[in-house]
Design an enzyme around this catalytic site. Structure first.
Site, short mmCIF file in Angstrom:
data_model
loop_
_atom_site.label_atom_id
_atom_site.label_comp_id
_atom_site.label_asym_id
_atom_site.label_seq_id
_atom_site.Cartn_x
_atom_site.Cartn_y
_atom_site.Cartn_z
N ASN A 174 0.84 -1.20 0.00
CA ASN A 174 0.00 0.00 0.00
C ASN A 174 0.88 1.25 0.00
O ASN A 174 1.96 1.29 0.61
CB ASN A 174 -1.03 0.00 1.14
N GLU A 224 0.36 5.23 0.61
CA GLU A 224 -0.60 6.25 1.07
C GLU A 224 -0.19 7.65 0.60
O GLU A 224 0.88 7.84 0.02
CB GLU A 224 -0.71 6.17 2.61
N CYS A 283 -4.08 0.61 -2.58
CA CYS A 283 -3.98 -0.66 -1.85
C CYS A 283 -2.89 -1.55 -2.45
O CYS A 283 -2.58 -1.45 -3.65
CB CYS A 283 -5.30 -1.41 -1.92
N GLU A 307 -3.00 -4.77 -3.12
CA GLU A 307 -3.50 -5.71 -4.14
C GLU A 307 -3.59 -5.02 -5.50
O GLU A 307 -3.21 -5.58 -6.53
CB GLU A 307 -4.89 -6.23 -3.76
N CYS A 318 -10.18 -5.22 0.37
CA CYS A 318 -11.33 -4.31 0.35
C CYS A 318 -12.16 -4.52 -0.92
O CYS A 318 -11.75 -5.23 -1.85
CB CYS A 318 -10.86 -2.86 0.44
N CYS A 339 -10.53 -3.64 -4.30
CA CYS A 339 -9.54 -4.63 -4.73
C CYS A 339 -10.22 -5.90 -5.23
O CYS A 339 -9.78 -6.53 -6.20
CB CYS A 339 -8.57 -4.94 -3.60
N1 THU Z 1 -5.38 -1.46 2.30
C1 THU Z 1 -4.82 -2.29 1.37
O1 THU Z 1 -3.68 -2.10 0.95
N2 THU Z 1 -5.57 -3.31 0.90
C2 THU Z 1 -6.85 -3.57 1.29
O2 THU Z 1 -7.49 -4.44 0.71
C3 THU Z 1 -7.43 -2.85 2.42
C4 THU Z 1 -6.72 -1.61 2.82
C5 THU Z 1 -4.59 -0.32 2.78
C6 THU Z 1 -5.10 1.01 2.31
C7 THU Z 1 -4.57 1.94 3.39
O3 THU Z 1 -3.24 2.28 3.04
C8 THU Z 1 -4.53 1.06 4.63
O4 THU Z 1 -4.62 -0.29 4.18
C9 THU Z 1 -5.66 1.35 5.61
O5 THU Z 1 -6.89 1.32 4.98
#
Ligand code: THU
Length: 141
Positions: free
Chosen positions: A45, A47, A56, A58, A87, A90
């Protein structure tokens, strides 16, 4: 077709998680996506201070794979501290490339559960829905 080695794919996702850029949430995620070619594409991930722009792990892996020419996938491993599931965005992104993709949801201790995109996103919307719509609009249906 390349056979899935769950432990190996999870280890690759765990290593990718080390690269996570998550200064805002502190929630680090790593993914590893096994293509039909046998190649593995990793993602973490990433940000942003503008929160909605967070990417994300994935989807990072899918974008990396597709931009390198791979479009068919066998399995995806995702690793978080607590075994959090992918999520909705994804799930839909993976669905674009197949319902049968195996998804390994792991935590950092190595324990995991195995599911599929179809199980994670039942009754999903896909390209075939658009095709039907186009056929109806053109009178082909
Ligand atoms: N996140 C992912 O990388 N994948 C997911 O399927 C769920 C959430 C990340 C996004 C963000 O950087 C952190 O987790 C918190 O939501």
């Amino acid at each position: 077709m390349k056979k899935i080695d769950p432990e190996q794919l999870i280890a690759q996702a765990k290593a990718a998680r080390e690269e996570a850029y998550a200064p805002y949430s502190g929630y680090r995620v790593g993914a590893a996506l096994l293509g039909r070619s046998g190649r593995v594409y990793t993602g973490c991930n990433v940000e942003n201070a503008v929160y909605p722009l967070c990417t994300c792990a994935e989807r990072a892996a899918v974008v990396k794979a597709v931009s390198e020419g791979e479009r068919e996938f066998i399995a995806l491993a995702v690793v978080t501290e607590n075994g959090g599931a992918p999520c909705g965005s994804c799930r839909q992104t993976l669905r674009e490339f197949g319902k049968e993709i195996v998804v390994l949801i792991a935590d950092t201790s190595g324990s995991y559960r195995e599911t599929t995109v179809d199980q994670l996103l039942p009754d999903s919307f896909s390209a075939t829905d658009l095709t039907r719509n186009v056929k109806r609009e053109t009178g082909a249906l």
